[in-house]
Every structure is written in structure tokens, then in C-alpha cells.
Design an enzyme around this catalytic site. Structure first.
Site, PDB file in Angstrom:
ATOM      1  N   GLU A   1      -9.890 -11.812  -0.304  1.00  0.00           N
ATOM      2  CA  GLU A   1      -9.403 -11.219   0.951  1.00  0.00           C
ATOM      3  C   GLU A   1     -10.539 -10.419   1.581  1.00  0.00           C
ATOM      4  O   GLU A   1     -11.639 -10.363   1.037  1.00  0.00           O
ATOM      5  CB  GLU A   1      -8.189 -10.329   0.688  1.00  0.00           C
ATOM      6  CG  GLU A   1      -8.479  -9.155  -0.234  1.00  0.00           C
ATOM      7  CD  GLU A   1      -7.293  -8.225  -0.442  1.00  0.00           C
ATOM      8  OE1 GLU A   1      -6.348  -8.235   0.360  1.00  0.00           O
ATOM      9  OE2 GLU A   1      -7.343  -7.467  -1.424  1.00  0.00           O
TER      10      GLU A   1
ATOM     11  N   TYR B   1      -1.366   4.558  -0.123  1.00  0.00           N
ATOM     12  CA  TYR B   1      -1.284   4.812   1.316  1.00  0.00           C
ATOM     13  C   TYR B   1      -0.691   3.618   2.045  1.00  0.00           C
ATOM     14  O   TYR B   1      -0.511   2.549   1.460  1.00  0.00           O
ATOM     15  CB  TYR B   1      -2.661   5.193   1.876  1.00  0.00           C
ATOM     16  CG  TYR B   1      -3.621   4.032   2.074  1.00  0.00           C
ATOM     17  CD1 TYR B   1      -4.159   3.351   0.988  1.00  0.00           C
ATOM     18  CD2 TYR B   1      -3.964   3.604   3.353  1.00  0.00           C
ATOM     19  CE1 TYR B   1      -5.033   2.293   1.178  1.00  0.00           C
ATOM     20  CE2 TYR B   1      -4.838   2.541   3.553  1.00  0.00           C
ATOM     21  CZ  TYR B   1      -5.367   1.889   2.453  1.00  0.00           C
ATOM     22  OH  TYR B   1      -6.208   0.832   2.635  1.00  0.00           O
TER      23      TYR B   1
ATOM     24  N   LEU C   1      -3.981  -7.824  -1.638  1.00  0.00           N
ATOM     25  CA  LEU C   1      -2.880  -7.023  -1.121  1.00  0.00           C
ATOM     26  C   LEU C   1      -2.058  -7.957  -0.231  1.00  0.00           C
ATOM     27  O   LEU C   1      -2.624  -8.620   0.646  1.00  0.00           O
ATOM     28  CB  LEU C   1      -3.401  -5.847  -0.293  1.00  0.00           C
ATOM     29  CG  LEU C   1      -2.285  -4.981   0.284  1.00  0.00           C
ATOM     30  CD1 LEU C   1      -1.732  -4.048  -0.792  1.00  0.00           C
ATOM     31  CD2 LEU C   1      -2.767  -4.163   1.461  1.00  0.00           C
TER      32      LEU C   1
ATOM     33  N   LYS D   1      -1.537  -0.715  -2.969  1.00  0.00           N
ATOM     34  CA  LYS D   1      -2.353  -0.169  -1.874  1.00  0.00           C
ATOM     35  C   LYS D   1      -2.808   1.246  -2.252  1.00  0.00           C
ATOM     36  O   LYS D   1      -2.288   2.243  -1.729  1.00  0.00           O
ATOM     37  CB  LYS D   1      -1.563  -0.196  -0.556  1.00  0.00           C
ATOM     38  CG  LYS D   1      -2.462  -0.133   0.675  1.00  0.00           C
ATOM     39  CD  LYS D   1      -1.702  -0.568   1.904  1.00  0.00           C
ATOM     40  CE  LYS D   1      -2.467  -0.306   3.193  1.00  0.00           C
ATOM     41  NZ  LYS D   1      -3.758  -0.945   3.314  1.00  0.00           N
TER      42      LYS D   1
HETATM   43  N1  PDD Z   1      -5.712  -2.390   5.352  1.00  0.00           N
HETATM   44  N2  PDD Z   1      -6.059  -6.340   2.208  1.00  0.00           N
HETATM   45  C1  PDD Z   1      -6.588  -5.118   2.135  1.00  0.00           C
HETATM   46  C2  PDD Z   1      -7.547  -4.819   1.045  1.00  0.00           C
HETATM   47  C3  PDD Z   1      -6.234  -4.129   3.082  1.00  0.00           C
HETATM   48  O1  PDD Z   1      -6.753  -2.905   2.996  1.00  0.00           O
HETATM   49  C4  PDD Z   1      -5.344  -4.471   4.131  1.00  0.00           C
HETATM   50  C5  PDD Z   1      -4.914  -3.473   5.173  1.00  0.00           C
HETATM   51  C6  PDD Z   1      -4.827  -5.779   4.175  1.00  0.00           C
HETATM   52  C7  PDD Z   1      -3.861  -6.215   5.253  1.00  0.00           C
HETATM   53  O2  PDD Z   1      -2.607  -5.606   5.124  1.00  0.00           O
HETATM   54  P1  PDD Z   1      -1.682  -5.329   6.390  1.00  0.00           P
HETATM   55  O3  PDD Z   1      -1.569  -6.610   7.115  1.00  0.00           O
HETATM   56  O4  PDD Z   1      -0.400  -4.896   5.820  1.00  0.00           O
HETATM   57  O5  PDD Z   1      -2.365  -4.270   7.220  1.00  0.00           O
HETATM   58  C8  PDD Z   1      -5.192  -6.672   3.203  1.00  0.00           C
HETATM   59  C9  PDD Z   1      -5.342  -1.324   6.246  1.00  0.00           C
HETATM   60  C10 PDD Z   1      -5.077  -1.775   7.626  1.00  0.00           C
HETATM   61  C11 PDD Z   1      -6.389  -0.229   6.157  1.00  0.00           C
HETATM   62  O6  PDD Z   1      -6.771   0.081   5.049  1.00  0.00           O
HETATM   63  O7  PDD Z   1      -6.801   0.309   7.180  1.00  0.00           O
END
Ligand code: PDD
Length: 289
Positions: free
Chosen positions: A182, A33, A207, A149
Site C-alpha cells: 500500500e 488514530y 490498512l 491504524k
Molecule cells: N491515512 N493505508 C495507510 C497506511 C494509511 O495511513 C491510510 C490513511 C490508508 C487509507 O485509508 P482511508 O481510505 O481510510 O483514509 C491506507 C490517513 C488519511 C492519514 O494517515 O492521514
């Protein structure tokens, strides 16, 4: 106004949006996703999110279900039909519908594509950013490929719930060496006593957040020093500032970890500056609504 979802080629009323029970996403978590911010009626960093989607898919030995330009069109159309000016757009791609079996289906199946949009209360997020948020730490018990992801988010779900139960907003995963990997849905950062921004390097243990990439660009533009290395919980507790980055929260100050205040327990100047600069550095698409 009613919400609309895009499901496998059709725009349908949200309440009626369905996928098949033998979709491999539902049965096996076999899918990926993306989440992109919608701000002032435009998509934020769409290009980079789509590149990451393509990469996640290729790690699952899948290709994009439709061309990039078709997907961009569907995304814009879903935003337009929902008339969401400030919110989030979710893309979910699964391997598709097939008789349940762990191995890939032998017949050629069509990947399933779902696009949904939801509004965000920006005022509420801004308020949270003014005071900062609390996080707890949890052992990182996820699989070894969290750089993809995937929709398989159970450890993240449990971590976030644990945070909620503890009255905190997020959880930071900590590896077996005591180093922060993270957040449950974000990347983790600190600002050391020497004003050095520290975040874990890209690897299969995190991620690589798009927001993280943009934050790094801002820091470099503002001539701040960024060190990509792992940091311990103890180092975070002794830091000047801590914050997290994600598409849903952009740059969010973290003011306590496991109930211990970071510095004065207030959002710090570096975090504030990065937050203010964020949308000036991110790639903002054309206005849709
Ligand atoms: N999540 N690490 C994890 C485990 C994440 O699920 C996310 C983002 C990030 C940050 O990635 P980005 O800056 O590209 O949003 C890091 C999204 C926002 C979610 O699952 O809602």
C-alpha cells in the site's frame, strides 16, 4: 479566527493544546488514530471511520474512551467551533498517562482523546488530481499488524520523506516478493490492460482503507471488475492506470512510479470516473457548518 482543539474533555485554543509527557502515546506510540474528510461542512464516512477506530482500539485491548454518540457530538462540535467546511478531522486515542513501563499500567487509567480539525485547500488537491502524482517504491519494512491504524508511523514518515526528496508525492511499499502492499498513507490500485481494477486484499499487511471500500462499491455499481489480489511493481508499470485512495485525497491518479510513466503519463478514465463518483457513494453526514 482561532483554531480550537478538543483535549480530554475540554475545548482549548489550539496553541495551548497539550498532553502530558508521560502519555503513553508520546512515550511508547501506544495509541491509535483516525482521519475523516470534511466536505461542504459535513463529515464523510464517519460511521465507517468510527467502526475502524473501535476495531483498532480492540486490537490494543482498549475500548472507546467515550460512547460513539458522545464522540460524534465532540467531532461535530470541534468542526463547528473551527468553522471548517473543507478539511480533515483527526481523532487520536492513546492508552493514557502512566509511569513509563512497557506493560499495561496496573492501575486503571483514563484513555486520552484528542480531536483536531484542519482546513484543506480543495482547489490545490483538484489541480493535483487533474495532472496526477508521481510515486516511488520503498521496501515494506513495517511491523506485521499494519491493519491497525496505530500512531506509530515511523516507516511511513521515512517513506514519505524519501518520496519528497525524490520529487514525488507518495511512496508505495513493496514486500519481499516484489508485490505492492500500500502507500505510505493510502491504498494502492491499478487498472490492467483488460480494464480490471486490482488492489491488495484486506489482511494484516495493509490498512483496510475506508476510501478503498467506497471505491470498490463504486466500481461494482458501475459494473467494473474488481480483483482483490496483490500486484507487482512490474505489473503496475505495464498497467493502463494506477491510482491511490485515502480520506485525504479520495481517488488520486498516479502517473509515474520510480520515474517511469504509467501508460501515457496522464490520469486515466477509470480513475477519473471513480473520483467523480466518490462523494455520491460515500456516506455524507448532516451539514455541521
Ligand atoms: N491515512 N493505508 C495507510 C497506511 C494509511 O495511513 C491510510 C490513511 C490508508 C487509507 O485509508 P482511508 O481510505 O481510510 O483514509 C491506507 C490517513 C488519511 C492519514 O494517515 O492521514
Amino acid at each position: 479566527m482561532s483554531r480550537i482543539a478538543y483535549v480530554n474533555g475540554q475545548y482549548v485554543p489550539f496553541r495551548e493544546a497539550r498532553v502530558h509527557i508521560e502519555d503513553r502515546g508520546y512515550q511508547l506510540g501506544d495509541g491509535v488514530y483516525e482521519v475523516c474528510e470534511i466536505r461542504n461542512g459535513a463529515l464523510v464516512d464517519e460511521r465507517r471511520h468510527l467502526l475502524r477506530l473501535e476495531r483498532s482500539l480492540s486490537e490494543l485491548r482498549m475500548t472507546m474512551p467515550v460512547t460513539q454518540s458522545a464522540l460524534r457530538f465532540v467531532m461535530a462540535e470541534t468542526v463547528r467551533r473551527n468553522r471548517v467546511k473543507d478539511g480533515l478531522i483527526y481523532l487520536q486515542v492513546t492508552r493514557g498517562v502512566a509511569r513509563r513501563d512497557h506493560g499495561f499500567p496496573e492501575e486503571v487509567i483514563k484513555a486520552a482523546l484528542v480531536v483536531t480539525v484542519r482546513a484543506l485547500d480543495r482547489k490545490k488537491i483538484e489541480k493535483a488530481a487533474e495532472v496526477g502524482i508521481a510515486v516511488i517504491t520503498v521496501p515494506d519494512d513495517r511491523w506485521g499488524r499494519v491493519d491497525i491504524k496505530t500512531i506509530g508511523l515511523l516507516p511511513n514518515v521515512l517513506a514519505r520523506q524519501k518520496a519528497k526528496d525524490a520529487g514525488a508525492k507518495d511512496a508505495w511499499f513493496v514486500d519481499s516478493e516484489g508485490l505492492v502492499t500500500e502507500g505510505a498513507a493510502s491504498n494502492a490500485w491499478i487498472v490492467t490492460k483488460d480494464d480490471v481494477l486490482v488492489t491488495r486484499p484486506s489482511s494484516n499487511r495493509i490498512l483496510t482503507g475506508i476510501t478503498r471500500t467506497v471505491a470498490k462499491e463504486i466500481a461494482i455499481k458501475l459494473q467494473m471488475t474488481v480483483e482483490e489480489r496483490a500486484f507487482s511493481v512490474a505489473e503496475a508499470l505495464a498497467a493502463n492506470e494506477a491510482f491511490l485512495t485515502s480520506a485525504t485525497q479520495t481517488v488520486m491518479p498516479v502517473i509515474s512510479i520510480d520515474g517511469h510513466k504509467i501508460a501515457s503519463g496522464k490520469p486515466g478514465p477509470v480513475t477519473k470516473r471513480l473520483r467523480e463518483e466518490f462523494h455520491r457513494t460515500a456516506e455524507i453526514g448532516p451539514k455541521i457548518v
